[in-house]
Design a protein around this motif. Structure first.
Motif, short mmCIF file in Angstrom:
data_model
loop_
_atom_site.label_atom_id
_atom_site.label_comp_id
_atom_site.label_asym_id
_atom_site.label_seq_id
_atom_site.Cartn_x
_atom_site.Cartn_y
_atom_site.Cartn_z
N MET A 1 0.83 -1.20 0.00
CA MET A 1 0.00 0.00 0.00
C MET A 1 0.87 1.26 0.00
N ARG A 2 0.50 2.21 -0.86
CA ARG A 2 1.26 3.44 -0.96
C ARG A 2 0.47 4.57 -0.32
N ILE A 3 1.07 5.21 0.65
CA ILE A 3 0.38 6.26 1.40
C ILE A 3 0.91 7.62 0.97
N GLY A 4 0.00 8.49 0.62
CA GLY A 4 0.35 9.86 0.28
C GLY A 4 0.28 10.71 1.54
N VAL A 5 1.30 11.51 1.78
CA VAL A 5 1.30 12.37 2.96
C VAL A 5 1.37 13.82 2.50
N LEU A 6 0.40 14.62 2.92
CA LEU A 6 0.43 16.05 2.63
C LEU A 6 1.33 16.71 3.67
N GLY A 7 2.43 17.26 3.21
CA GLY A 7 3.44 17.78 4.12
C GLY A 7 4.62 16.84 4.15
N ALA A 8 5.81 17.42 4.31
CA ALA A 8 7.02 16.58 4.25
C ALA A 8 8.01 17.02 5.31
N GLY A 9 7.51 17.25 6.50
CA GLY A 9 8.39 17.62 7.60
C GLY A 9 8.71 16.42 8.47
N GLN A 10 9.10 16.71 9.72
CA GLN A 10 9.54 15.60 10.58
C GLN A 10 8.41 14.65 10.96
N LEU A 11 7.17 15.14 10.98
CA LEU A 11 6.08 14.23 11.34
C LEU A 11 5.88 13.22 10.20
N GLY A 12 5.95 13.69 8.97
CA GLY A 12 5.87 12.79 7.82
C GLY A 12 7.01 11.78 7.83
N ARG A 13 8.18 12.28 8.19
CA ARG A 13 9.36 11.42 8.27
C ARG A 13 9.15 10.29 9.29
#
Lengths: 372, 372
Positions: A1-13
């Motif tokens: 499954m591929r998850i798209g994350v809006l935002g690419a900061g440390q929480l996404g990391r």
């Protein structure tokens, strides 16, 4: 499954780090140009021209910050599941809507009023009794767009300094401490609650979170669970939700909610059986939830502005270092350290020992160190 | 710091997951075409034409498997630090060299002899006393290139079936159980040892590792630490080293070493204060080592060939799921589950409960379940 994350900061990391072991892959979509996630594809899209491309490449979508345009989330939700739901975003972006929802669900808040002019701001300050804090109803975060009024006469100056057409005016809360509860709701409605954390801020930035919050009476945790449960169910929410609260002599008073994993839950990576990040990924992916029980007692210390002497911290046998691979800058969150212990007594000593290697880290001041 | 990893399988993947929080980034270099690491850049290079490119893009190099050409490691070591050192690779690729080194360092091994013909194989079997196991001296791994001789007369057939020009012949070891020790050595010579694990194999593949190994006498752990310390210091080794051993009535007997993080150390992700992966990255990067103390007791169960009912396992409050995002195939390691407990009694029950959802998982049979 591929998850798209809006935002690419440390929480996404940290979401990605928790998601890879569950066989998820990640695509980050960011509207600004400074991603720090660093694991997974990143789409930088200032003009929205790659949004369709992003949507087509992912199975489900989540976000790591709540200040993204609701219409973007709604547009995505027409094609792919978006968790948490766009309505949660909408509520978080409008303090009046948020406080109204809290009220409807029986969640105590500070007394508040709306002001749409300098005059009505003055009237609100008079009616509530100063001090009050006036905040722009939308768009404000991290202490921006706010002013404290020590007396109603300060209304004109406050109105001008905030510069918004609609303010929420809140009566000051006389609190013992700031706390938060993090909970997670699965697609099938299953719920899990983490033990509450005690949070210490300095200059508007979270510095320390201790979990489970020390000296917390059982009924206080139960109250917080009841409040956040009401929100989760009302919003038909899927994923991790955070509710920031004040603990007062009269019980809990809600400050605000964040529809995402939260800095006050970073301790869960080592300090709980399942981290907030893994539980968010589980929920968003349609899996059962993981165990939220704590493992010992923890204190998370943010690394702000400067990295300090990380090598010395790496030598401490009870410290876990998490760096976000970001450059130093005043006020910026660069990483965090989680200190583990078997008792609060041990925790205090260890936190103080660790904090000395972090320049600018305020003195550890908590329920644990308070006298009497 | 950018770390180059030779190999791009699940060990590289778990190294990267442990390294990102220490602000490392990763480039994987693989000579075959089936990377599973999935986080970081991957260079697939069957002909060695991109090796210089790889070297130029990384600060330090490590590897996740020991069957890579030593000359490749040596070539890289001329330009960038390679940890562990190429000599460790060389020793691991040659059973005679490995056993000779063990002997020189006072590490007990099974009695062994070299055979370079069917006749000398027969003579070795006679001298050692059957049963013996004959193994190709180089290139063999995962039980390939091996034969068991129940009597010296089987030498001709064994010689032919193995089909190598130089064999090592080992006397059978009458062991109580298989165990392993994992240790790590920093650039400055600092050492840290994990508690030993008890390992159960089935059809030549590791199935269960219990750590700390139950009912292990203190002097046995001390012996193992002395042996692996001798190896680490002799090789001026930097990184994680694994030593597989047999526990016998007469003490420990070394089987083989692996110059890398090891399947029998996967339990350390949740079951130790610092995982083997983080400690390897710390060592390779020149950082101080992390705490190797256990957190409760753990059992790692490998997911082999089929994924089984992962959703049911995700429901278990004591199980941690790690999937490698690989397709199902007979004998293939697809992931692992770490079961945590506060006592061995609890652990046994939990492991059995978890294993029922993994098809083909052999019955849990360990020192903990043995009668009497």
């Amino acid at each position: 499954m591929r998850i798209g994350v809006l935002g690419a900061g440390q929480l996404g990391r940290m979401l990605a780090l928790a998601g890879y072991p569950l066989a998820k892959t990640f695509v980050f979509y960011d509207m600004s140009g400074s991603p720090s996630a660093g694991l997974g594809e990143v789409i930088i899209d200032r003009d929205g021209q790659y949004l369709d491309d992003f949507i087509s490449r992912v199975d489900r979508v989540t976000y790591e910050f709540e200040h993204l345009p609701v219409d973007v989330a709604e547009r995505i939700a027409k094609e792919k599941p978006v968790h948490p739901c766009p309505r949660a975003l909408q509520v978080c972006q409008n303090r009046e809507m948020e406080k109204t929802l809290f009220g409807e669900l029986g969640i105590p808040t500070p007394e508040w009023k709306i002001a749409d002019s300098a005059e009505s701001l003055q009237a609100a300050a008079e009616a509530l009794g100063c001090p009050v804090v006036a905040k722009s109803n939308t768009e404000g975060y991290d202490g921006k767009g706010q002013a404290v009024l020590r007396s109603p006469e300060e209304a004109a100056a406050a109105w001008q300094s905030i510069g918004h057409s609609r303010l929420i005016v809140e009566k000051f809360v006389d609190f013992r401490r700031e706390v938060s509860i993090i909970a997670v709701r699965a697609e099938d409605g299953e719920l899990a609650f983490y033990p509450m954390a005690e949070n210490a801020h300095h200059e508007g930035i979270l510095r320390y979170s201790i979990a489970p919050a020390p000296k917390l009476e059982k009924h206080v945790q139960e109250d917080a669970e009841r409040y956040i449960k009401a929100l989760l169910n009302e919003l038909d929410y899927v994923g991790v939700l955070t509710l920031e609260l004040f603990e007062t002599a009269e019980g809990l008073v809600a400050n605000e909610m964040a529809p995402r994993v939260h800095n006050s839950g970073h301790w869960t990576i080592e300090g709980a059986m399942t981290s907030q990040f893994e539980n968010h990924i589980r929920a968003v992916s349609g899996h059962p939830l993981g165990n939220t029980a704590p493992r010992g007692v923890s204190c998370m210390i943010n690394i702000i502005a400067e990295h300090g002497d990380i090598e010395r911290i790496l030598e401490l046998p009870y410290a876990h270092v998490h760096l976000y691979n970001k450059g130093e800058r005043p006020g910026r969150k660069l990483g965090h350290v989680t200190v583990l212990a078997d008792s609060y007594e041990e925790l205090v000593w260890r936190v103080k020992n660790c904090a000395q290697f972090l320049p600018g880290c305020p003195e550890f001041d908590s329920t644990l160190t308070a006298r009497g």
